[in-house]
Design a protein around this motif. Structure first.
Motif, short mmCIF file in Angstrom:
data_model
loop_
_atom_site.label_atom_id
_atom_site.label_comp_id
_atom_site.label_asym_id
_atom_site.label_seq_id
_atom_site.Cartn_x
_atom_site.Cartn_y
_atom_site.Cartn_z
N LEU A 147 1.01 -1.18 0.17
CA LEU A 147 0.02 0.04 -0.12
C LEU A 147 0.93 1.28 0.05
N GLN B 31 1.97 0.96 4.18
CA GLN B 31 1.04 2.05 4.31
C GLN B 31 1.61 3.30 5.35
N ALA B 32 2.01 2.65 6.33
CA ALA B 32 2.57 3.59 7.49
C ALA B 32 3.91 4.30 7.07
N ALA C 213 2.59 7.08 4.85
CA ALA C 213 2.36 8.39 5.48
C ALA C 213 3.39 9.04 6.31
N ILE D 236 -1.00 8.02 1.73
CA ILE D 236 -2.09 6.77 1.71
C ILE D 236 -3.09 6.58 0.51
N VAL D 237 -3.82 7.92 0.55
CA VAL D 237 -4.91 7.89 -0.68
C VAL D 237 -4.49 7.39 -1.87
N ILE E 258 -3.46 3.77 -2.56
CA ILE E 258 -4.56 2.76 -2.42
C ILE E 258 -5.48 2.86 -3.74
#
Lengths: 308, 386
Positions: free
Chosen positions: B67, B161-162, B165, B284-285, B288
């Motif tokens: 991600l 994902q982290a 971020a 993140i957005v 994804i």
């Protein structure tokens, strides 16, 4: 960076930042508890968790408006009513989502991630259409305003204390429910072995739905508590989702104690560093630390030894 | 056309058809039917196709869902943007600044000297190398750290994902060094050549198509070779592959790095075509969203993921132009529908319904082609004999 402050000042800085950290900790705990149940116990990656939280926050906002309009005399107690409404609304929505989507995906955990991300987009746009894109705030009842002077340098805000008590109370209730009640035994049985649990007569579908609903309901309570410390907008939930997942993963997915411990570590680290560094650097360092620890110890801080 | 040799080892007959059709659409149909504005938009969508292609390999073949592909997309894009920014902030055009010769956002943030990590980006060859090497090396680090410790599946997804971020927060927070939330903007020239002219846009579009086709050839190589077999086996039963004596972590790291390199190329092309780079393409957005491009097209299909990226981005532009309110609903519904109803995406639908028909037609067509060339040659021989 410490040399500019005297010892007593440093102590009170740590105390105040520590308390600010405790407020953050309470929100983390409330959000992560729901997720620990949904992700840790059921294995569903609920990316819409933040949106369930915001639903609770909006319900609280609506309730406070209703109280201030029709029941101004009882305004002091609106929060308790709002909390119950938030729990019920988020829980019901959670059960609906489980019934529509999640129950088809229990054997494909990565796909629950994509599907719940879709749910979160839809919810966000719904909030934007219904409540507008601007952030809304809730006016607190009088008894929650102000702060309580501990020493002449250290003051603790009352809403912080309240949110903290709420977090502790909810944690105790959840722990009792999971580890001391018949229902908790059923949940853990279903999680460990769905087929066998079904074979001994547990209605696994019902347990799944109730568990997912409970997790979302707690997110609703978290949203309620969130209105006490910040304003809410349609996308506020998304800001917290990564932190929340990291809290749960860092603590060890299946352990409630681990979730609480890691929420404590992360929130304290972040708020203490925030005072000395900029907010974004504090966040970066905290996240990096968590990711680093997870690379060394992928199973998280606390693990349950379970034979699968 | 009995496929043989190098091409035949990479492409099955049906793959060849898919490749030719895609190449025709991108190289002939779109440039002829769209004006330069739309074509340039298509070029921008195509940069997402690089990421989707990488994801098809990582996720579809290898079973490694990342991600954080936005990280690599962003790194690639930022590095090219740094080069372009340095080029456009020469001392003459930045003479009004307190410190001429450094990028404008640094001047706004009271930075008086070019930071050391910006220095090498004066060199174009270094930049080109860095666009490929840095994201790949970063992916290698992440991959080794995670896969050697057997972090996989859900946990890998959450950690990547982290990382996405973290990088976003870092870039936004360090605005003196990175341009902050606005990103690196106002890029004008590449080696003294205006990148905003229509001609440059045409050139970039075709360069982008060329690179995409090259990446497809590489993906074909990976998927058709023994490596691809091992990846698929790993996705199915990781432990069995491990017990057969393969080092699963190395294969996973390799495919993750390859995906990162593709994404970085996409990011660099994005910077060139759009003219800026900002943290909003890293977090993140967007990461994804890139996964959903791949999922809509078909996570198991190299060509499907490309079409998925093009179609979903096109639909987003079309939708948000006319019904901005509805776009998020449509996107959300798309996510849910793809997961619940068509887990293999458009390519899955095609394989189920269209492919048999197309293959039959292809066979028939090849047969007539073969027989007509044979009769022609037979006639030719007969003619000579007379």
């Amino acid at each position: 960076m410490f040399s500019d402050y005297s010892t007593s000042e440093l102590m009170s800085i740590f105390a105040m930042q520590g308390f600010a950290g405790l407020t953050l900790f309470s929100v983390f705990v409330l959000m992560a508890l729901g997720l620990a149940i949904i992700f840790g116990q059921m294995g569903v990656i609920n990316m819409a968790h933040g949106e369930f939280m915001i639903l609770g926050a909006y319900i609280t906002y609506l309730t406070s408006n209703i109280f201030s309009q029709w029941l101004p005399g009882l305004y002091g107690s609106y929060f308790f009513v709002a909390m119950i409404f938030a729990f019920i609304a988020a829980g019901l929505l959670g059960m609906l989502v489980e019934w529509l989507i999640i129950r088809h995906l229990y054997h494909r955990p990565l796909d629950t991630l994509l599907a719940t991300w879709g749910v979160s987009l839809i919810l966000q746009q719904t909030y934007r259409s219904v409540f507008g894109a601007r952030e809304v705030g809730v006016s607190m009842p009088d008894w929650m305003m102000g702060s309580y002077p501990l020493t002449d340098l250290v003051e603790v805000p009352i809403n912080g204390i309240f949110v903290m008590c709420l977090a502790i109370g909810t944690t105790c209730v959840i722990a009792a429910l999971m580890y001391r009640s018949r229902w908790g035994i059923q949940v853990r049985a279903v999680v460990q072995n769905r087929t066998m649990a079904g074979a001994v007569g547990i209605n696994t579908q019902k347990v799944d739905r109730m568990t997912f609903g409970l997790g979302c309901g707690i997110a609703g309570i978290a949203g309620s508590a969130f209105t006490m410390i910040g304003s809410i907008g349609p996308t506020s939930g998304q800001l917290y989702i990564v932190d929340t997942f990291l809290v749960v993963v860092f603590g060890g997915a299946a352990s409630l104690l681990g979730t609480v411990a890691s929420a404590f570590t992360i929130s304290q680290a972040q708020s203490t560093m925030e005072f000395f560094l900029s907010g974004s650097m504090a966040k970066v360092l905290t996240l990096l630390f968590v990711v680093g620890v997870l690379m060394i110890r992928p199973q998280g801080l606390f693990t349950l030894k379970v034979r699968r | 056309m009995k496929s043989s040799g190098f091409w035949g080892s990479l492409f099955s007959r049906h793959d060849t058809l898919s490749f030719v059709v895609l190449a025709l659409i991108l190289l002939v149909v779109l440039p002829l039917s769209l004006d330069i504005f739309r074509l340039s938009l298509m070029g921008k969508y195509m940069t997402y196709a690089f990421v989707a292609l990488g994801l098809a390999l990582c996720w579809g073949y290898g079973g490694v869902l990342s991600l954080g592909q936005g990280v690599f997309f962003g790194l690639g894009g930022y590095m090219l943007a740094m080069f372009l920014k340095l080029e456009s902030s020469d001392p003459e055009s930045t003479a009004i600044q307190t410190t001429p010769g450094i990028p404008d956002f640094m001047d706004w943030n009271q930075i008086t000297e070019l930071p050391w990590f910006w220095e090498p980006f004066y060199s174009f060859p270094f930049t080109l190398a860095a666009v490929l090497v840095v994201p790949t090396a970063f992916a290698y680090l992440i991959g080794v750290a995670m896969f050697k410790r057997r972090v996989s599946g859900v946990y890998f997804a959450i950690i990547t994902q982290a990382i996405a971020a973290i990088l976003t927060i870092l870039i936004i927070g360090q605005q003196g060094y990175t341009g902050g939330v606005n990103g690196i903007t106002d890029l004008r020239t590449l080696l003294g050549w205006n990148i905003r002219s229509d001609f440059a846009r045409y050139v970039f579009y075709f360069v982008c198509v060329g690179l995409l086709l090259l990446c497809i050839v590489i993906s074909q190589f990976v998927s058709r070779s023994k490596l691809g077999r091992i990846l698929v086996a790993m996705r199915g039963a990781e432990d069995r592959v491990r017990f057969s004596g393969y080092d699963v972590a190395n294969f996973k790291t390799f495919v993750f790095c390859l995906g990162a390199a593709f994404s970085a190329i996409g990011g660099a092309m994005f910077t060139l075509q759009v003219g800026f780079m900002s943290p909003s393409f890293i977090g993140i957005v967007p990461s994804i969203e890139m996964v959903i491009f791949c999922a809509v097209g078909g996570r198991l299909s190299i060509y499907g993921s490309v079409y998925g990226a093009l179609l979903v981005s096109w639909a987003r532009t079309a939708f948000s132009e006319s019904f901005p309110e509805l776009w998020l609903f449509a996107m959300g519904a798309l996510f849910i529908a793809v997961v619940l109803a068509f887990p293999d995406g458009l390519a899955g639908l095609y394989n189920q319904y269209g492919r048999r028909h197309v293959e039959r037609q292809l066979d028939k067509w090849l047969l007539t082609l073969k027989s007509s060339t044979r009769t022609a040659s037979v006639k030719g021989v007969a003619h000579e004999r007379q």
